[in-house]
Design an enzyme around this catalytic site. Structure first.
Site, PDB file in Angstrom:
ATOM      1  N   ASP A  51       0.834  -1.208   0.000  1.00 35.09           N
ATOM      2  CA  ASP A  51       0.000   0.000   0.000  1.00 35.09           C
ATOM      3  C   ASP A  51       0.869   1.259   0.000  1.00 35.09           C
ATOM      4  OD1 ASP A  51      -2.278   1.518   0.039  1.00 35.09           O
ATOM      5  OD2 ASP A  51      -2.701   1.211   2.159  1.00 35.09           O
ATOM      6  N   GLY A  52       0.348   2.328  -0.591  1.00 35.01           N
ATOM      7  CA  GLY A  52       1.024   3.626  -0.507  1.00 35.01           C
ATOM      8  C   GLY A  52       1.637   4.101  -1.810  1.00 35.01           C
ATOM      9  N   ASN A  53       1.361   3.405  -2.917  1.00 38.87           N
ATOM     10  CA  ASN A  53       1.932   3.841  -4.205  1.00 38.87           C
ATOM     11  C   ASN A  53       1.447   5.247  -4.567  1.00 38.87           C
ATOM     12  OD1 ASN A  53       2.894   1.261  -4.303  1.00 38.87           O
ATOM     13  ND2 ASN A  53       1.631   0.572  -6.021  1.00 38.87           N
ATOM     14  N   HIS A  68       2.783   3.377  -9.046  1.00 37.92           N
ATOM     15  CA  HIS A  68       2.636   1.931  -9.253  1.00 37.92           C
ATOM     16  C   HIS A  68       3.881   1.357  -9.932  1.00 37.92           C
ATOM     17  CE1 HIS A  68      -1.348   2.101  -7.722  1.00 37.92           C
ATOM     18  NE2 HIS A  68      -1.865   2.763  -8.741  1.00 37.92           N
ATOM     19  N   ASN A  99     -10.606  -2.836  -6.265  1.00 36.00           N
ATOM     20  CA  ASN A  99      -9.776  -1.917  -7.059  1.00 36.00           C
ATOM     21  C   ASN A  99     -10.416  -1.537  -8.397  1.00 36.00           C
ATOM     22  OD1 ASN A  99      -6.575  -3.212  -5.887  1.00 36.00           O
ATOM     23  ND2 ASN A  99      -7.716  -1.428  -5.217  1.00 36.00           N
ATOM     24  N   ARG A 221      -5.688  -1.745   8.579  1.00 33.63           N
ATOM     25  CA  ARG A 221      -6.853  -2.557   8.194  1.00 33.63           C
ATOM     26  C   ARG A 221      -6.424  -3.712   7.318  1.00 33.63           C
ATOM     27  NH1 ARG A 221      -8.020   2.671   6.076  1.00 33.63           N
ATOM     28  NH2 ARG A 221      -7.147   2.729   3.989  1.00 33.63           N
TER      29      ARG A 221
HETATM   30  C1  FPP Z   1      -1.963   0.193  -3.294  1.00 34.68           C
HETATM   31  O1  FPP Z   1      -1.480   1.506  -3.331  1.00 34.68           O
HETATM   32  C2  FPP Z   1      -1.405  -0.601  -4.371  1.00 34.68           C
HETATM   33  C3  FPP Z   1      -2.132  -1.201  -5.359  1.00 34.68           C
HETATM   34  C4  FPP Z   1      -3.590  -1.118  -5.426  1.00 34.68           C
HETATM   35  C5  FPP Z   1      -1.509  -1.958  -6.456  1.00 34.68           C
HETATM   36  C6  FPP Z   1      -0.239  -2.667  -6.189  1.00 34.68           C
HETATM   37  C7  FPP Z   1       0.469  -2.826  -7.474  1.00 34.68           C
HETATM   38  C8  FPP Z   1       1.800  -2.802  -7.667  1.00 34.68           C
HETATM   39  C9  FPP Z   1       2.769  -2.725  -6.558  1.00 34.68           C
HETATM   40  C10 FPP Z   1       2.410  -2.823  -9.042  1.00 34.68           C
HETATM   41  C11 FPP Z   1       2.183  -4.021  -9.894  1.00 34.68           C
HETATM   42  C12 FPP Z   1       2.202  -5.335  -9.216  1.00 34.68           C
HETATM   43  C13 FPP Z   1       2.961  -6.416  -9.564  1.00 34.68           C
HETATM   44  C14 FPP Z   1       2.797  -7.702  -8.830  1.00 34.68           C
HETATM   45  C15 FPP Z   1       3.957  -6.377 -10.630  1.00 34.68           C
HETATM   46  P1  FPP Z   1      -2.501   2.704  -3.487  1.00 34.68           P
HETATM   47  O2  FPP Z   1      -2.591   3.035  -4.935  1.00 34.68           O
HETATM   48  O3  FPP Z   1      -3.807   2.364  -2.859  1.00 34.68           O
HETATM   49  O4  FPP Z   1      -1.763   3.824  -2.671  1.00 34.68           O
HETATM   50  P2  FPP Z   1      -2.445   5.028  -1.868  1.00 34.68           P
HETATM   51  O5  FPP Z   1      -3.274   4.409  -0.758  1.00 34.68           O
HETATM   52  O6  FPP Z   1      -1.277   5.788  -1.333  1.00 34.68           O
HETATM   53  O7  FPP Z   1      -3.260   5.819  -2.849  1.00 34.68           O
END
Ligand code: FPP
Length: 274
Positions: A51-53, A68, A99, A221
């Protein structure tokens, strides 16, 4: 990376993971952490809510896509570090059922990144004896990605070193409901239903429950992840945002896990006689 010349002019590149030797710099902070790990008590199964991208990107004035993308680099590092450590199962929550509610462009980006990851990393999985397994509702995954996932799953199905489990279009509640439907179809008598047999109807059939679950970005969570399987899993929540998560953070999580006393509802060692 190891490079081998087998014929004049023909170079074959091996992306072999080997062990931790040569991977961790002597005298580095990472090495100090690795020295604290008890390798006889490693978690067998580590599950991660990445989480946190988005926040990582926002802090840098970048698009969520960039977040991401950076998160994919963390995936590669954590897969490699886990295999080198000797973790047997690593589950990554990459796309939840929920998602789909995100803007179409972001959803498309996520599937494209996953597709690119597979195309780029399938050789790495094959050469390092890693097995790929997908959990979640595969039917809902865009066809080109699904086809590639099936192909890599097939090619790596006999690999032994570590199983990389990608949770894709996954939801814990939906997984439990699907399992209930399958049990009902078998017309089992209620008395035949127990925890062990029920587990065999889940997507994770045959995979031990996670010992350690890591969630990045500080959110407290579970987000519909492995709800059945984490009954006695140790939770580790770190404020690090997923694109910043590196092997050093995985080592920290494992050291913290090894400090915990796992009681599974009992009293723990030496407490029965108090
Ligand atoms: C949550 O961060 C992350 C995701 C919903 C996607 C995870 C995907 C990757 C790490 C990249 C591709 C995966 C693979 C296996 C190659 P968020 O977008 O909810 O972050 P935020 O809460 O800060 O907005």
């Amino acid at each position: 990376m190891q490079v081998l010349t087998i014929w004049p002019g023909l170079l074959i590149m091996f992306f072999m993971f080997d062990t931790l030797e040569g991977y961790i710099k002597p005298g580095s902070p990472e090495e100090k952490l690795v020295q604290q790990i008890d390798f006889s008590r490693l978690p067998v199964h580590v599950a991660i809510i990445m989480d946190g991208n988005g926040r990582w990107a926002h802090q840098r004035n970048l698009s969520r896509t960039e977040g991401h993308k950076a998160g994919t680099e963390s995936v590669k590092e954590v897969v490699e570090a886990s295999a080198r450590l000797g973790i047997k199962y690593l589950t990554l929550y990459a796309f939840s059922r929920e998602n789909w509610k995100r803007p179409k462009e972001e959803v498309n980006t996520l599937w494209k990144l996953l597709y690119d990851y597979l195309m780029e990393q399938k050789q790495v999985l094959l050469q390092n004896d890693l097995k790929l397994k997908v959990i979640g509702d595969k039917k809902g995954i865009p066809y080109p990605v699904r086809r590639e996932l099936n192909s890599v799953e097939r090619q790596t199905r006999n690999n032994q070193r570590m199983t990389l489990i990608l949770a894709l279009n996954y939801g814990g509640r939906q997984e439990i409901l699907e399992a209930i439907k399958k049990v009902l179809k078998r017309k089992s008598k209620p008395d035949e239903v127990n925890e062990q047999m029920f587990s065999r109807y889940l997507d994770t059939a045959g995979i031990p429950d996670p010992d350690l679950m890591v969630r990045t970005s500080g959110e407290m969570r579970l987000s519909n992840f492995l709800l059945w399987q984490i009954a006695y899993t140790e939770l580790y929540i770190t404020p690090i945002l997923w694109p910043d998560f590196r092997r050093i953070h995985l080592f920290e999580a494992i050291i913290e896990y090894q400090k915990r006393e796992r009681r599974f509802g009992g009293l723990g060692e030496g407490k029965n006689d108090r």
